[in-house]
Scaffold this active site. Structure first.
Site, PDB file in Angstrom:
ATOM      1  N   GLU A 113       0.827  -1.201   0.000  1.00 47.80           N
ATOM      2  CA  GLU A 113       0.000   0.000   0.000  1.00 47.80           C
ATOM      3  C   GLU A 113       0.866   1.257   0.000  1.00 47.80           C
ATOM      4  O   GLU A 113       1.996   1.239   0.488  1.00 47.80           O
ATOM      5  CB  GLU A 113      -0.894   0.016   1.248  1.00 47.80           C
ATOM      6  CG  GLU A 113      -1.902  -1.128   1.234  1.00 47.80           C
ATOM      7  CD  GLU A 113      -2.827  -1.143   2.445  1.00 47.80           C
ATOM      8  OE1 GLU A 113      -3.959  -1.602   2.292  1.00 47.80           O
ATOM      9  OE2 GLU A 113      -2.419  -0.704   3.533  1.00 47.80           O
ATOM     10  N   CYS A 126       3.419   8.478   1.062  1.00 48.26           N
ATOM     11  CA  CYS A 126       4.005   7.557   2.028  1.00 48.26           C
ATOM     12  C   CYS A 126       4.124   6.225   1.294  1.00 48.26           C
ATOM     13  O   CYS A 126       3.118   5.686   0.830  1.00 48.26           O
ATOM     14  CB  CYS A 126       3.051   7.467   3.217  1.00 48.26           C
ATOM     15  SG  CYS A 126       3.505   6.227   4.412  1.00 48.26           S
ATOM     16  N   CYS A 133       6.916  -6.992   6.659  1.00 51.62           N
ATOM     17  CA  CYS A 133       8.035  -6.438   7.422  1.00 51.62           C
ATOM     18  C   CYS A 133       8.510  -7.489   8.409  1.00 51.62           C
ATOM     19  O   CYS A 133       7.692  -8.221   8.978  1.00 51.62           O
ATOM     20  CB  CYS A 133       7.595  -5.180   8.177  1.00 51.62           C
ATOM     21  SG  CYS A 133       8.952  -4.338   9.039  1.00 51.62           S
ATOM     22  N   CYS A 137       7.364  -5.346  15.297  1.00 49.95           N
ATOM     23  CA  CYS A 137       6.899  -4.431  16.353  1.00 49.95           C
ATOM     24  C   CYS A 137       5.433  -4.808  16.662  1.00 49.95           C
ATOM     25  O   CYS A 137       4.600  -4.854  15.762  1.00 49.95           O
ATOM     26  CB  CYS A 137       6.992  -2.983  15.894  1.00 49.95           C
ATOM     27  SG  CYS A 137       8.684  -2.523  15.428  1.00 49.95           S
ATOM     28  N   CYS A 140       2.220  -2.740  15.421  1.00 48.54           N
ATOM     29  CA  CYS A 140       2.150  -2.324  14.017  1.00 48.54           C
ATOM     30  C   CYS A 140       1.473  -3.414  13.201  1.00 48.54           C
ATOM     31  O   CYS A 140       1.840  -4.589  13.279  1.00 48.54           O
ATOM     32  CB  CYS A 140       3.553  -2.062  13.495  1.00 48.54           C
ATOM     33  SG  CYS A 140       3.620  -1.764  11.712  1.00 48.54           S
ATOM     34  N   SER A 222      12.302   6.399   7.454  1.00 58.85           N
ATOM     35  CA  SER A 222      11.945   6.062   8.834  1.00 58.85           C
ATOM     36  C   SER A 222      12.462   4.663   9.151  1.00 58.85           C
ATOM     37  O   SER A 222      12.285   3.732   8.361  1.00 58.85           O
ATOM     38  CB  SER A 222      10.419   6.111   8.977  1.00 58.85           C
ATOM     39  OG  SER A 222      10.036   5.830  10.303  1.00 58.85           O
ATOM     40  N   CYS A 364      -0.710   5.791  10.079  1.00 60.59           N
ATOM     41  CA  CYS A 364       0.542   5.159  10.495  1.00 60.59           C
ATOM     42  C   CYS A 364       0.316   3.797  11.111  1.00 60.59           C
ATOM     43  O   CYS A 364      -0.468   3.656  12.048  1.00 60.59           O
ATOM     44  CB  CYS A 364       1.227   6.007  11.548  1.00 60.59           C
ATOM     45  SG  CYS A 364       1.867   7.516  10.898  1.00 60.59           S
TER      46      CYS A 364
HETATM   47  N1  SAH Z   1       9.869   0.366   9.542  1.00 61.91           N
HETATM   48  C1  SAH Z   1       9.877   1.814   9.592  1.00 61.91           C
HETATM   49  C2  SAH Z   1       8.677   2.429   8.895  1.00 61.91           C
HETATM   50  C3  SAH Z   1       7.416   2.036   9.584  1.00 61.91           C
HETATM   51  S1  SAH Z   1       5.951   2.999   9.573  1.00 61.91           S
HETATM   52  C4  SAH Z   1       9.894   2.265  11.032  1.00 61.91           C
HETATM   53  O1  SAH Z   1       9.581   1.469  11.913  1.00 61.91           O
HETATM   54  O2  SAH Z   1      10.222   3.410  11.287  1.00 61.91           O
HETATM   55  C5  SAH Z   1       6.236   4.557  10.196  1.00 61.91           C
HETATM   56  C6  SAH Z   1       5.906   4.802  11.658  1.00 61.91           C
HETATM   57  O3  SAH Z   1       4.618   4.362  12.072  1.00 61.91           O
HETATM   58  C7  SAH Z   1       6.908   4.126  12.585  1.00 61.91           C
HETATM   59  O4  SAH Z   1       7.336   5.068  13.521  1.00 61.91           O
HETATM   60  C8  SAH Z   1       6.062   3.074  13.236  1.00 61.91           C
HETATM   61  O5  SAH Z   1       6.582   2.667  14.473  1.00 61.91           O
HETATM   62  C9  SAH Z   1       4.734   3.781  13.356  1.00 61.91           C
HETATM   63  N2  SAH Z   1       3.626   2.887  13.653  1.00 61.91           N
HETATM   64  C10 SAH Z   1       3.530   1.578  13.367  1.00 61.91           C
HETATM   65  N3  SAH Z   1       2.360   1.074  13.815  1.00 61.91           N
HETATM   66  C11 SAH Z   1       1.701   2.096  14.394  1.00 61.91           C
HETATM   67  C12 SAH Z   1       0.425   2.200  15.013  1.00 61.91           C
HETATM   68  N4  SAH Z   1      -0.380   1.152  15.110  1.00 61.91           N
HETATM   69  N5  SAH Z   1       0.065   3.405  15.494  1.00 61.91           N
HETATM   70  C13 SAH Z   1       0.868   4.464  15.368  1.00 61.91           C
HETATM   71  N6  SAH Z   1       2.072   4.437  14.785  1.00 61.91           N
HETATM   72  C14 SAH Z   1       2.496   3.254  14.296  1.00 61.91           C
END
Ligand code: SAH
Length: 383
Positions: A113, A126, A133, A137, A140, A222, A364
């Site tokens: 996406e 974005c 991934c 985390c 996420c 990021s 996000c």
């Molecule tokens: N792998 C990269 C890009 C990920 S997405 C990274 O981790 O930075 C970009 C941001 O969205 C990251 O800071 C990630 O931690 C955040 N993110 C992921 N899941 C989320 C959620 N459920 N709510 C808010 N932010 C989230």
């Protein structure tokens, strides 16, 4: 806080490399390589520039519109240089058309996406760097399904070029027609697909017709904090903005929220971020998802403030977007306000990120590419 997942963290991980990559596309290559390829195909080298001008300069991808090339030549060259990489499966709009999410199917059936966001003064996309991934985390959505494969350079670039075309058509109400910003905040960990992501950045910033001609300062990468890859990025002749997904100021909690912390701890990743800031002169963004009763305590705000005070940095607090079935929720607004107040009191520049795209699961961390799910949607833009 038990059984922390073990995850592969080496850049360009072998498991991901074995997966089927898409056909070659002109966006995989710099201009001299495109010229060499066109010559190899028995065509004059200047055809490479013509094709590139259509794709990057005019955002045109249909060979029938490339009328400055003889018909037979353009079909043949398009077959070699412009294979279809992204097939739109669904496009959704919300925020009165200012946010649009695109779901793409790749050549091997993987789904990824991208999100296009219009503001009065700029247009941001974005984009995703991997299908899935591997960073795991737990808050996420993308992290829950694991890694399918790395995207190719052109698959990454094509998301931006495609959506730049959507913006240019005037589809983003109330915004300029020209794409100006790209954030690597879609699916995937960009620094785990290092070489392709850096090549994609080079295409995005190269002037047309070699590339899209964006400003390096308008590109944000990021990362969860892959220390060796951040160091490597600092040594490239690029000064893109680095965003570090910190989410906790202490190792005990960060080990759980961002499992890669088990390998590179808070102190080490922050030191690396400050080196990056010093090398590039660019302020590092610290991303911090506000999770109710998990990482939003006043003492954590104070500890974060202490770690960041006096540094070239800015904190982006992201209200948590709870993923389906998640045991976590967003922090209440008063808690969020107190967190902001404490950070600012420590002298740390702090803002709360807007939650664009929430209704279309485009905010996000919500990108999960559930292509078959029957979503009730505000506005279905295209099939
Ligand atoms: N792998 C990269 C890009 C990920 S997405 C990274 O981790 O930075 C970009 C941001 O969205 C990251 O800071 C990630 O931690 C955040 N993110 C992921 N899941 C989320 C959620 N459920 N709510 C808010 N932010 C989230």
């Amino acid at each position: 806080m038990t059984s922390l997942p073990l995850i592969p963290v080496s850049p360009d991980a072998p498991a991901a490399r074995r997966a089927a990559m898409p056909p070659r596309h002109l966006a995989d290559l710099d201009l001299p390589a495109r010229q060499a390829l066109v010559a190899e195909l028995g065509e004059p080298a200047f055809r490479a520039k013509q094709m590139s001008t259509h794709y990057f300069g005019r955002l045109v991808r249909d060979p029938a519109s490339m009328t400055d090339l003889p018909a037979a030549t353009r079909d043949r060259l398009a077959g070699e240089l412009l294979p279809t990489l992204l097939t739109p499966v669904r496009e959704l709009a919300c925020d009165d058309g200012a946010t649009r999410k695109a779901l793409w199917r790749l050549h091997d059936g993987s789904l990824v996406e991208s999100v296009l966001m219009g503001y009065p003064d700029r247009v941001t996309v974005c984009i995703s760097s991997q299908a899935g991934c591997g960073m795991a985390c737990p808050f996420c959505a993308t992290g829950q399904a694991g890694l399918t494969r790395n995207l190719s350079t052109a698959e990454i670039v094509d998301q931006a070029v495609y959506l730049a075309g959507v913006a240019a058509s005037g589809a983003v109400a109330g915004s300029p027609p020209r794409l100006s910003h790209v954030v690597f905040m879609g699916m995937g960990e960009p620094l785990a697909n290092y070489s392709r992501v850096v090549a994609a950045i080079r295409r995005l910033v190269a002037p047309a017709p070699e590339g899209l001609g964006l400003s390096q300062r308008h590109i944000t990468v990021s990362t969860v904090g892959l220390v060796p890859a951040i160091r490597r990025l600092a040594s490239e002749d690029l000064s893109v903005t680095l965003a570090l997904s910190l989410h906790a100021p202490d190792d005990e909690l960060r080990d759980e929220l961002v499992p890669v912390n088990q390998r590179w701890k808070v102190a080490e990743v922050l030191d690396t971020a400050w080196d990056y800031a010093a090398r590039t002169g660019r302020r590092v963004s610290i991303e911090y998802a506000m999770i109710k009763n998990v990482n939003d305590q006043p003492w954590r705000a104070d500890l974060l403030g202490k770690l960041l005070a006096g540094r070239l940095t800015h904190v982006n607090l992201i209200p948590l977007n709870p993923t389906p079935g998640s045991r976590w929720d967003a922090s209440p607004k008063p808690v969020e306000r107190e967190f902001v107040r404490r950070l600012r009191a420590a002298g740390v520049s702090t803002t709360v990120r807007d939650t664009r795209g929430r209704e279309i699961d485009g905010a996000c961390g919500q990108l999960a590419a559930t292509g078959d799910r029957d979503t009730e949607t505000p506005q279905e833009a295209t099939a």
